[in-house]
Design an enzyme around this catalytic site. Sequence first.
Site, mmCIF file in Angstrom:
data_model
loop_
_atom_site.group_PDB
_atom_site.id
_atom_site.type_symbol
_atom_site.label_atom_id
_atom_site.label_comp_id
_atom_site.label_asym_id
_atom_site.label_seq_id
_atom_site.Cartn_x
_atom_site.Cartn_y
_atom_site.Cartn_z
ATOM 1 N N TYR A 95 2.965 5.264 25.475
ATOM 2 C CA TYR A 95 3.833 6.348 25.937
ATOM 3 C C TYR A 95 3.092 7.681 25.784
ATOM 4 O O TYR A 95 3.187 8.548 26.642
ATOM 5 C CB TYR A 95 5.138 6.375 25.140
ATOM 6 C CG TYR A 95 5.944 5.107 25.312
ATOM 7 C CD1 TYR A 95 6.638 4.855 26.491
ATOM 8 C CD2 TYR A 95 6.001 4.156 24.304
ATOM 9 C CE1 TYR A 95 7.371 3.686 26.652
ATOM 10 C CE2 TYR A 95 6.731 2.989 24.459
ATOM 11 C CZ TYR A 95 7.413 2.751 25.642
ATOM 12 O OH TYR A 95 8.129 1.596 25.803
ATOM 13 N N ASN A 118 13.310 2.724 34.449
ATOM 14 C CA ASN A 118 12.592 2.265 35.632
ATOM 15 C C ASN A 118 13.414 1.177 36.332
ATOM 16 O O ASN A 118 13.606 0.106 35.783
ATOM 17 C CB ASN A 118 11.222 1.717 35.213
ATOM 18 C CG ASN A 118 10.478 1.067 36.353
ATOM 19 O OD1 ASN A 118 10.775 1.279 37.518
ATOM 20 N ND2 ASN A 118 9.498 0.252 35.992
ATOM 21 N N CYS A 126 6.131 -1.144 34.164
ATOM 22 C CA CYS A 126 6.489 -0.600 32.853
ATOM 23 C C CYS A 126 6.170 -1.587 31.731
ATOM 24 O O CYS A 126 6.080 -1.187 30.569
ATOM 25 C CB CYS A 126 7.959 -0.181 32.831
ATOM 26 S SG CYS A 126 9.114 -1.472 33.295
ATOM 27 N N HIS A 127 5.959 -2.862 32.070
ATOM 28 C CA HIS A 127 5.602 -3.846 31.042
ATOM 29 C C HIS A 127 4.205 -3.585 30.478
ATOM 30 O O HIS A 127 3.860 -4.114 29.431
ATOM 31 C CB HIS A 127 5.703 -5.278 31.597
ATOM 32 C CG HIS A 127 4.785 -5.568 32.736
ATOM 33 N ND1 HIS A 127 5.064 -5.185 34.040
ATOM 34 C CD2 HIS A 127 3.582 -6.186 32.790
ATOM 35 C CE1 HIS A 127 4.096 -5.578 34.833
ATOM 36 N NE2 HIS A 127 3.174 -6.182 34.096
ATOM 37 N N GLU A 153 -1.278 -11.495 33.013
ATOM 38 C CA GLU A 153 -2.332 -10.553 33.374
ATOM 39 C C GLU A 153 -3.539 -10.638 32.432
ATOM 40 O O GLU A 153 -4.461 -9.841 32.515
ATOM 41 C CB GLU A 153 -1.763 -9.128 33.388
ATOM 42 C CG GLU A 153 -0.696 -8.938 34.443
ATOM 43 C CD GLU A 153 -0.184 -7.516 34.539
ATOM 44 O OE1 GLU A 153 -0.836 -6.580 34.006
ATOM 45 O OE2 GLU A 153 0.873 -7.319 35.157
#
Length: 159
Positions: A95, A118, A126-127, A153
Site C-alpha cells: 500500500y 475495487n 488488487c490481489h 502467478e
Amino acid sequence: MADNTHFTIIDTPIGKLRLVSDGSALLRVEFQGQHGKDGVESEDPVLAQACLQLEEYFAGRRQHFDLPLGADGTAFQQAVWSSLRGIPYGELRSYRDIAQALGKPKAVRAVGAANGRNPLPIVVPCHRVVGSNGKLTGFAGGLDCKRRLLALEGVNVAD
C-alpha cells in the site's frame, strides 16, 4: 430508472464469479457469496470477452487484461485502481508503494480503503497488494483466494 446491466456467472478455480456489464464496459467482478442482484442474466460482447480472458488467465495463458472498464469511483479511487493495473503479473506492491507512486506518501490508509473498494478484482489486480511487511492483507475473496491467485502467478507469500 431501468437497469441496463447484464451479468453472467462463470466457474473458475477460485469459485463462481459474477461478471456485470452495461454492454459497453465491465462494471464489476463479484466473488461467490457476494453476488449482487441487479441486471439481467444474458451475455453481451463485453461479458463474452471478459469470460474468455478470465479463462485464459486461470489457464496461465494471460497476464494482462484488455477489457473496457467502467467502475464507478472517486478520482482518488480511480487513480489507485489505475496504479493497480500497472502492477506486473507475478509481482507485488505494498500500500505504501502505491501511495508513494501516486505522490501521496501519507495516504497509505486511503490507498488501502480504495484497494478494498475495487469493484473489478482480478482484472484490476488488487490481489497483488500486500502489507508493508510483505504479508497478506484483506481481500474481498478471502485470504485463501488471494493466496491461490498469487500462487497461480508464481508468487508465494506469508500470512
